[in-house]
Design a protein around this motif. Structure first.
Motif, PDB file in Angstrom:
ATOM      1  N   HIS A 119      35.314  23.602  43.132  1.00  0.00           N
ATOM      2  CA  HIS A 119      35.286  24.740  42.210  1.00  0.00           C
ATOM      3  C   HIS A 119      33.886  25.319  42.019  1.00  0.00           C
ATOM      4  N   LEU A 120      33.274  25.690  43.101  1.00  0.00           N
ATOM      5  CA  LEU A 120      31.988  26.391  43.025  1.00  0.00           C
ATOM      6  C   LEU A 120      31.829  27.243  44.281  1.00  0.00           C
ATOM      7  N   SER A 121      32.673  28.252  44.374  1.00  0.00           N
ATOM      8  CA  SER A 121      32.706  29.047  45.601  1.00  0.00           C
ATOM      9  C   SER A 121      32.042  30.414  45.448  1.00  0.00           C
ATOM     10  N   THR A 122      31.629  30.782  44.251  1.00  0.00           N
ATOM     11  CA  THR A 122      31.088  32.123  44.047  1.00  0.00           C
ATOM     12  C   THR A 122      29.739  32.302  44.736  1.00  0.00           C
ATOM     13  N   HIS A 123      29.500  33.509  45.223  1.00  0.00           N
ATOM     14  CA  HIS A 123      28.200  33.861  45.774  1.00  0.00           C
ATOM     15  C   HIS A 123      27.239  34.344  44.685  1.00  0.00           C
ATOM     16  N   TYR A 124      27.691  34.294  43.431  1.00  0.00           N
ATOM     17  CA  TYR A 124      26.857  34.732  42.297  1.00  0.00           C
ATOM     18  C   TYR A 124      26.672  33.585  41.299  1.00  0.00           C
ATOM     19  N   PRO A 125      26.017  32.493  41.706  1.00  0.00           N
ATOM     20  CA  PRO A 125      25.853  31.360  40.781  1.00  0.00           C
ATOM     21  C   PRO A 125      25.026  31.705  39.553  1.00  0.00           C
ATOM     22  N   GLY A 150      35.485  43.405  39.147  1.00  0.00           N
ATOM     23  CA  GLY A 150      36.327  43.295  40.321  1.00  0.00           C
ATOM     24  C   GLY A 150      36.414  44.574  41.117  1.00  0.00           C
ATOM     25  N   SER A 151      36.256  45.717  40.452  1.00  0.00           N
ATOM     26  CA  SER A 151      36.324  46.988  41.159  1.00  0.00           C
ATOM     27  C   SER A 151      35.216  47.127  42.184  1.00  0.00           C
ATOM     28  N   MET A 152      34.096  46.437  41.944  1.00  0.00           N
ATOM     29  CA  MET A 152      32.953  46.517  42.854  1.00  0.00           C
ATOM     30  C   MET A 152      32.825  45.262  43.717  1.00  0.00           C
ATOM     31  N   GLU A 155      36.945  39.823  45.127  1.00  0.00           N
ATOM     32  CA  GLU A 155      37.336  38.438  44.927  1.00  0.00           C
ATOM     33  C   GLU A 155      36.262  37.613  44.218  1.00  0.00           C
ATOM     34  N   GLU A 156      35.025  38.070  44.195  1.00  0.00           N
ATOM     35  CA  GLU A 156      33.968  37.316  43.528  1.00  0.00           C
ATOM     36  C   GLU A 156      34.265  37.124  42.045  1.00  0.00           C
ATOM     37  N   LYS A 157      34.915  38.099  41.433  1.00  0.00           N
ATOM     38  CA  LYS A 157      35.296  37.957  40.027  1.00  0.00           C
ATOM     39  C   LYS A 157      36.264  36.797  39.858  1.00  0.00           C
ATOM     40  N   ILE A 158      37.232  36.697  40.756  1.00  0.00           N
ATOM     41  CA  ILE A 158      38.200  35.605  40.714  1.00  0.00           C
ATOM     42  C   ILE A 158      37.491  34.265  40.858  1.00  0.00           C
ATOM     43  N   LYS A 159      36.553  34.186  41.789  1.00  0.00           N
ATOM     44  CA  LYS A 159      35.857  32.928  42.043  1.00  0.00           C
ATOM     45  C   LYS A 159      35.097  32.443  40.816  1.00  0.00           C
ATOM     46  N   ILE A 160      34.472  33.368  40.098  1.00  0.00           N
ATOM     47  CA  ILE A 160      33.759  32.982  38.873  1.00  0.00           C
ATOM     48  C   ILE A 160      34.736  32.433  37.844  1.00  0.00           C
ATOM     49  N   PHE A 161      35.846  33.142  37.623  1.00  0.00           N
ATOM     50  CA  PHE A 161      36.857  32.656  36.675  1.00  0.00           C
ATOM     51  C   PHE A 161      37.386  31.283  37.080  1.00  0.00           C
ATOM     52  N   GLU A 162      37.706  31.112  38.342  1.00  0.00           N
ATOM     53  CA  GLU A 162      38.281  29.849  38.798  1.00  0.00           C
ATOM     54  C   GLU A 162      37.299  28.700  38.639  1.00  0.00           C
ATOM     55  N   THR A 163      36.038  28.953  38.975  1.00  0.00           N
ATOM     56  CA  THR A 163      35.027  27.916  38.825  1.00  0.00           C
ATOM     57  C   THR A 163      34.885  27.492  37.373  1.00  0.00           C
ATOM     58  N   VAL A 164      34.754  28.455  36.477  1.00  0.00           N
ATOM     59  CA  VAL A 164      34.553  28.136  35.060  1.00  0.00           C
ATOM     60  C   VAL A 164      35.778  27.423  34.494  1.00  0.00           C
ATOM     61  N   PHE A 165      36.963  27.942  34.758  1.00  0.00           N
ATOM     62  CA  PHE A 165      38.176  27.357  34.195  1.00  0.00           C
ATOM     63  C   PHE A 165      38.379  25.925  34.672  1.00  0.00           C
ATOM     64  N   PRO A 203      47.655  42.793  48.013  1.00  0.00           N
ATOM     65  CA  PRO A 203      48.839  42.013  47.586  1.00  0.00           C
ATOM     66  C   PRO A 203      48.688  40.518  47.815  1.00  0.00           C
ATOM     67  N   LYS A 204      47.864  40.125  48.779  1.00  0.00           N
ATOM     68  CA  LYS A 204      47.720  38.696  49.082  1.00  0.00           C
ATOM     69  C   LYS A 204      47.045  37.942  47.954  1.00  0.00           C
ATOM     70  N   ILE A 205      46.271  38.636  47.095  1.00  0.00           N
ATOM     71  CA  ILE A 205      45.564  37.908  46.039  1.00  0.00           C
ATOM     72  C   ILE A 205      45.913  38.410  44.635  1.00  0.00           C
ATOM     73  N   ARG A 206      46.930  39.251  44.504  1.00  0.00           N
ATOM     74  CA  ARG A 206      47.256  39.769  43.174  1.00  0.00           C
ATOM     75  C   ARG A 206      47.599  38.650  42.201  1.00  0.00           C
ATOM     76  N   ASP A 207      48.466  37.720  42.592  1.00  0.00           N
ATOM     77  CA  ASP A 207      48.848  36.637  41.690  1.00  0.00           C
ATOM     78  C   ASP A 207      47.646  35.766  41.340  1.00  0.00           C
ATOM     79  N   ARG A 208      46.825  35.493  42.324  1.00  0.00           N
ATOM     80  CA  ARG A 208      45.621  34.691  42.068  1.00  0.00           C
ATOM     81  C   ARG A 208      44.698  35.416  41.103  1.00  0.00           C
TER      82      ARG A 208
END
Length: 285
Positions: A119-125, A150-152, A155-165, A203-208
């Motif tokens: 759980h540390l995949s973001t490129h923005y540590p 996320g608009s800019m 997926e990096e936004k998702i990675k930050i959320f996933e890492t923190v959670f 669509p491949k990452i909407r649920d994620r």
């Protein structure tokens, strides 16, 4: 114990020093100074100037930031960092230098030795600043987080959320405060539901995408943490400012309920100095 979190609009290299000074003048003039100061989007090009204001003007001797990380990553020739701006990071401050310890996320500590997913995949540590602070007579783990838009950044936004959670969920039981600019949700309904607009996403990452945002905004109740603003005011018609950026409530404080939150509000005056409102919460541990 008073906590303040604020996005200070430092995402662009040309942020003027007089604009930063005005922000700190606002903080200096607060009637009740925060015991814990958490700033997002702190301009790494102005690091020394800002740190001097934090200590000399505001009186916080314990200061930790991720601006040196941002600087090193910005200057890196290693892809993908060679074309990522890395212009800003986060800063956390307390009054006493002996009462704060930087606890950056590790990949190979005991908790994750045998884990397949660390759980540390973001490129923005630099957007995730973790410290341990002695406040109000106890030790609190502090997460100062800014989710990239996320608009800019996609997926990096998702990675930050996933890492923190996942890090919080898998961590040892302790008092925690998670605060910052999450760039979510897009809308909140009167009954408490949160809405993220993702129909235009792959669509491949909407649920994620949806699950990552919902986990941060709603899922930390599993470890006894509450959205402090909603804990105080509930839903439906709220008689205090409940928008922190545009028409959305992007800035949050989510904290252990055992810290006993007793007040929480967005400060209208702070809008004069940033495009985000400062969020202030009081606790009575």
């Amino acid at each position: 114990m008073r906590v303040l979190t604020w996005n200070v609009k430092g995402a662009f290299p040309y942020q003027a020093e007089d604009e930063i000074a005005a922000q700190f003048e606002y903080l200096k003039n607060l009637n009740n100074k925060p015991d814990l100061l958490m700033l997002n989007e702190v301009n790494q090009y102005r690091r020394e100037f800002i740190r001097n204001l934090v200590t000399d003007e505001l009186g916080y001797e314990g200061v930790v930031d991720t601006l040196s990380w941002a600087n090193e990553l910005r200057d890196s020739e290693v892809p993908p960092h060679h074309d990522i701006g890395h212009t800003n990071g986060n800063l956390t401050a307390v009054r006493d230098a002996d009462c704060i310890e930087h606890t950056p996320l590790e990949l190979f500590d005991e908790t994750y030795d045998n884990e397949d997913s660390k759980h540390l995949s973001t490129h923005y540590p630099e957007k995730i600043l973790v410290t341990t602070c002695e406040l109000a007579g106890g030790e609190i783990e502090i997460w100062n987080v800014r989710a990239v838009p996320g608009s800019m950044k996609g997926e990096e936004k998702i990675k930050i959320f996933e890492t923190v959670f996942q890090r919080i969920l898998n961590g040892e039981e302790r008092h925690r405060i998670l605060a910052g600019d999450f760039n979510s949700p897009d809308t909140e309904l009167a009954d408490g539901q949160v809405v993220t607009y993702i129909n235009d996403k792959d669509p491949k990452i909407r649920d994620r995408w949806r699950n990552a945002a919902l986990n941060i905004l709603k899922g930390l109740g599993h470890v006894g943490m509450v959205d402090v603003f909603r804990y105080q005011w509930g839903y439906g018609d709220v008689d205090t400012l409940d928008e922190s950026f545009g028409n959305s409530r992007f800035d949050h404080i989510i904290a252990s309920e055992e810290l006993n939150p007793i007040d929480c509000f967005y400060d209208r005056e702070s809008f004069e100095h940033s495009d985000h409102a400062a969020l202030i919460a009081d606790f009575d541990p």
